[in-house]
Design a protein around this motif. Structure first.
Motif, PDB file in Angstrom:
ATOM      1  N   MET A 103      20.172  71.890  13.582  1.00 34.07           N
ATOM      2  CA  MET A 103      19.850  73.310  13.651  1.00 34.07           C
ATOM      3  C   MET A 103      21.032  74.146  13.197  1.00 34.07           C
ATOM      4  O   MET A 103      22.180  73.718  13.288  1.00 34.07           O
ATOM      5  CB  MET A 103      19.454  73.689  15.074  1.00 34.07           C
ATOM      6  N   GLU A 104      20.735  75.355  12.746  1.00 40.05           N
ATOM      7  CA  GLU A 104      21.784  76.263  12.255  1.00 40.05           C
ATOM      8  C   GLU A 104      22.826  76.522  13.357  1.00 40.05           C
ATOM      9  O   GLU A 104      24.009  76.335  13.147  1.00 40.05           O
ATOM     10  CB  GLU A 104      21.119  77.572  11.819  1.00 40.05           C
ATOM     11  N   THR A 105      22.360  76.954  14.520  1.00 43.90           N
ATOM     12  CA  THR A 105      23.250  77.039  15.679  1.00 43.90           C
ATOM     13  C   THR A 105      22.454  76.522  16.865  1.00 43.90           C
ATOM     14  O   THR A 105      21.235  76.587  16.877  1.00 43.90           O
ATOM     15  CB  THR A 105      23.640  78.492  16.016  1.00 43.90           C
ATOM     16  N   ASP A 106      23.127  75.975  17.857  1.00 40.53           N
ATOM     17  CA  ASP A 106      22.434  75.464  19.037  1.00 40.53           C
ATOM     18  C   ASP A 106      23.229  75.872  20.266  1.00 40.53           C
ATOM     19  O   ASP A 106      23.965  75.084  20.825  1.00 40.53           O
ATOM     20  CB  ASP A 106      22.286  73.943  18.937  1.00 40.53           C
ATOM     21  N   ASP A 107      23.100  77.153  20.638  1.00 42.15           N
ATOM     22  CA  ASP A 107      23.865  77.649  21.775  1.00 42.15           C
ATOM     23  C   ASP A 107      23.418  77.012  23.076  1.00 42.15           C
ATOM     24  O   ASP A 107      24.207  76.836  23.993  1.00 42.15           O
ATOM     25  CB  ASP A 107      23.708  79.175  21.886  1.00 42.15           C
ATOM     26  N   LEU A 108      22.108  76.660  23.174  1.00 36.59           N
ATOM     27  CA  LEU A 108      21.601  76.061  24.410  1.00 36.59           C
ATOM     28  C   LEU A 108      22.225  74.691  24.616  1.00 36.59           C
ATOM     29  O   LEU A 108      22.659  74.345  25.714  1.00 36.59           O
ATOM     30  CB  LEU A 108      20.081  75.971  24.333  1.00 36.59           C
ATOM     31  N   ARG A 110      25.064  73.762  23.392  1.00 34.21           N
ATOM     32  CA  ARG A 110      26.491  73.956  23.611  1.00 34.21           C
ATOM     33  C   ARG A 110      26.774  74.279  25.082  1.00 34.21           C
ATOM     34  O   ARG A 110      27.710  73.750  25.673  1.00 34.21           O
ATOM     35  CB  ARG A 110      26.963  75.094  22.710  1.00 34.21           C
ATOM     36  N   ASP A 111      25.929  75.169  25.676  1.00 34.84           N
ATOM     37  CA  ASP A 111      26.213  75.630  27.033  1.00 34.84           C
ATOM     38  C   ASP A 111      25.718  74.680  28.116  1.00 34.84           C
ATOM     39  O   ASP A 111      26.270  74.653  29.206  1.00 34.84           O
ATOM     40  CB  ASP A 111      25.568  77.007  27.261  1.00 34.84           C
TER      41      ASP A 111
ATOM     42  N   ASN B  98      15.024  78.129   8.658  1.00 31.42           N
ATOM     43  CA  ASN B  98      16.407  77.844   9.010  1.00 31.42           C
ATOM     44  C   ASN B  98      16.514  77.946  10.528  1.00 31.42           C
ATOM     45  O   ASN B  98      17.100  78.878  11.056  1.00 31.42           O
ATOM     46  CB  ASN B  98      17.284  78.897   8.307  1.00 31.42           C
ATOM     47  N   PRO B  99      15.885  76.998  11.273  1.00 26.77           N
ATOM     48  CA  PRO B  99      15.767  77.188  12.725  1.00 26.77           C
ATOM     49  C   PRO B  99      17.066  76.994  13.474  1.00 26.77           C
ATOM     50  O   PRO B  99      17.958  76.272  13.021  1.00 26.77           O
ATOM     51  CB  PRO B  99      14.737  76.128  13.130  1.00 26.77           C
ATOM     52  N   GLY B 100      17.168  77.645  14.619  1.00 24.71           N
ATOM     53  CA  GLY B 100      18.348  77.511  15.463  1.00 24.71           C
ATOM     54  C   GLY B 100      18.122  78.222  16.778  1.00 24.71           C
ATOM     55  O   GLY B 100      17.175  78.992  16.916  1.00 24.71           O
ATOM     56  N   ILE B 101      18.978  77.958  17.758  1.00 27.35           N
ATOM     57  CA  ILE B 101      18.879  78.612  19.061  1.00 27.35           C
ATOM     58  C   ILE B 101      20.085  79.524  19.231  1.00 27.35           C
ATOM     59  O   ILE B 101      21.217  79.062  19.133  1.00 27.35           O
ATOM     60  CB  ILE B 101      18.818  77.580  20.192  1.00 27.35           C
ATOM     61  N   VAL B 102      19.844  80.831  19.432  1.00 25.53           N
ATOM     62  CA  VAL B 102      20.945  81.766  19.601  1.00 25.53           C
ATOM     63  C   VAL B 102      20.915  82.326  21.018  1.00 25.53           C
ATOM     64  O   VAL B 102      19.865  82.405  21.649  1.00 25.53           O
ATOM     65  CB  VAL B 102      20.878  82.923  18.584  1.00 25.53           C
ATOM     66  N   LYS B 103      22.103  82.685  21.510  1.00 23.80           N
ATOM     67  CA  LYS B 103      22.233  83.264  22.838  1.00 23.80           C
ATOM     68  C   LYS B 103      22.461  84.752  22.660  1.00 23.80           C
ATOM     69  O   LYS B 103      23.405  85.155  21.983  1.00 23.80           O
ATOM     70  CB  LYS B 103      23.426  82.629  23.538  1.00 23.80           C
ATOM     71  N   TYR B 142      18.271  82.775  25.815  1.00 23.36           N
ATOM     72  CA  TYR B 142      18.423  81.792  24.745  1.00 23.36           C
ATOM     73  C   TYR B 142      17.134  81.816  23.939  1.00 23.36           C
ATOM     74  O   TYR B 142      16.065  81.560  24.471  1.00 23.36           O
ATOM     75  CB  TYR B 142      18.653  80.404  25.314  1.00 23.36           C
ATOM     76  N   VAL B 148      17.371  81.861  11.187  1.00 18.51           N
ATOM     77  CA  VAL B 148      18.599  82.439  11.724  1.00 18.51           C
ATOM     78  C   VAL B 148      19.339  83.194  10.627  1.00 18.51           C
ATOM     79  O   VAL B 148      19.739  82.608   9.626  1.00 18.51           O
ATOM     80  CB  VAL B 148      19.497  81.340  12.320  1.00 18.51           C
ATOM     81  N   THR B 151      24.596  84.770  13.534  1.00 13.62           N
ATOM     82  CA  THR B 151      24.970  83.928  14.664  1.00 13.62           C
ATOM     83  C   THR B 151      25.786  84.698  15.677  1.00 13.62           C
ATOM     84  O   THR B 151      25.972  84.236  16.792  1.00 13.62           O
ATOM     85  CB  THR B 151      25.784  82.697  14.194  1.00 13.62           C
TER      86      THR B 151
END
Lengths: 114, 173
Positions: A103-108, A110-111, B98-103, B142, B148, B151
């Motif tokens: 995934m592009e970013t995976d904050d979940l 990470r935390d 462009n999937p991802g998980i953001v906080k 989240y 995305v 970020t």
């Protein structure tokens, strides 16, 4: 006749979005993206069909009871769908399901890494 | 376990009775009386699970109109534009994602406010709220985002829920 055309336009809008959502469910690469695609069906797909049905029942059939029942069905789908998809996505993530492609970013992740 | 309070029972009763009237849509005395009894029984048992804060909060006409205006105006606009975007992705072969998980941080403080923002985000195609947490008095969501673009938490939050949150803030803290 004019009413029928207006209703059919709303049905067609709903069906187009339901078709888009179905195609997304079949073609998307991972679990979470598939879950995103189904939201299309539950929002504008349902809304289009419900608005068409309400117009037809209220003006074409002169039946207020039927129109209100259709509207309540639409309202209940709109209220319950986000809760279901939120719990499914969260359960899938906690159950260890991850997309194949990174995934592009995976904050979940990470935390809450365990 | 929370205690059952009178305003909470009244609010639950009104919602249950409104649903009964909408679903039956017959105005004979028998139907209305049966509905009132059943709604009252349900409200007595379940009010403490449904209502956790001030029960009459939305009974204020200004807040109620803001609430209606939000769901019919602001939210519908976001919903339709997100739906068109999603349909374009689906008909385009589902490739340019462009999937991802953001906080993202949220300004909402009450349970109802967080629930309204989180459910609005989930109901918009392209974003699903997966978890909420609280750190030092600031609430975070989240969000799984199918495309995305940012970020940075603040900018991503503005892109995902900027107008939704401003709409909800008019009637819930």
């Amino acid at each position: 006749m004019a009413l029928r055309i207006v209703c059919d336009i709303f049905f067609a809008i709903g069906l187009v979005f339901a078709f888009a959502g179905t195609k997304g469910i079949l073609k998307m690469p991972d679990t979470f993206s598939r879950m995103q695609a189904q939201t299309c069906i539950a929002t504008l797909g349902v809304l289009g069909v419900v608005i068409g049905g309400v117009l037809y029942a209220a003006i074409g059939m002169h039946s207020a009871g039927t129109a209100i029942k259709i509207a309540v069905i639409g309202l209940l789908i709109l209220v319950t769908n986000p809760i279901g998809s939120h719990v499914l996505a969260r359960g899938a993530y906690r159950g260890g399901i991850r997309p194949e492609k990174k995934m592009e970013t995976d904050d979940l992740g990470r935390d809450f890494d365990d | 376990m929370q205690k059952t309070k009178l305003p909470a029972v009244l609010a639950t009763f009104v919602v249950c009775y409104a649903f009964w009237i909408l679903l039956t849509w017959t105005f004979t005395v028998q139907e209305l009386a049966a509905g009132a009894i059943v709604s009252l029984a349900i409200a007595l048992f379940s009010a403490r699970f449904f209502v956790h804060e001030k029960a009459g909060w939305l009974a204020n006409p200004v807040r109620f109109l803001a609430c209606l205006g939000y769901w019919i105006g602001t939210f519908m606009k976001e919903l339709i534009s997100a739906n068109l975007n999603m349909a374009r992705i689906c008909f385009g072969g589902c490739r340019d994602i462009n999937p991802g998980i953001v906080k993202i941080p949220t300004d909402m403080q009450s349970d109802y406010g967080i629930a309204a923002v989180a459910n609005s985000i989930t109901l918009t195609p392209g974003t699903i709220t997966m978890e909420t947490t609280e750190e030092d008095g600031q609430n975070y969501l989240y969000v799984h985002w199918i495309d995305v673009k940012e970020t940075d938490p603040e900018k991503a939050g503005e892109a995902i829920k900027g107008s939704l949150e401003r709409g909800v803030r008019r009637f819930w803290k």
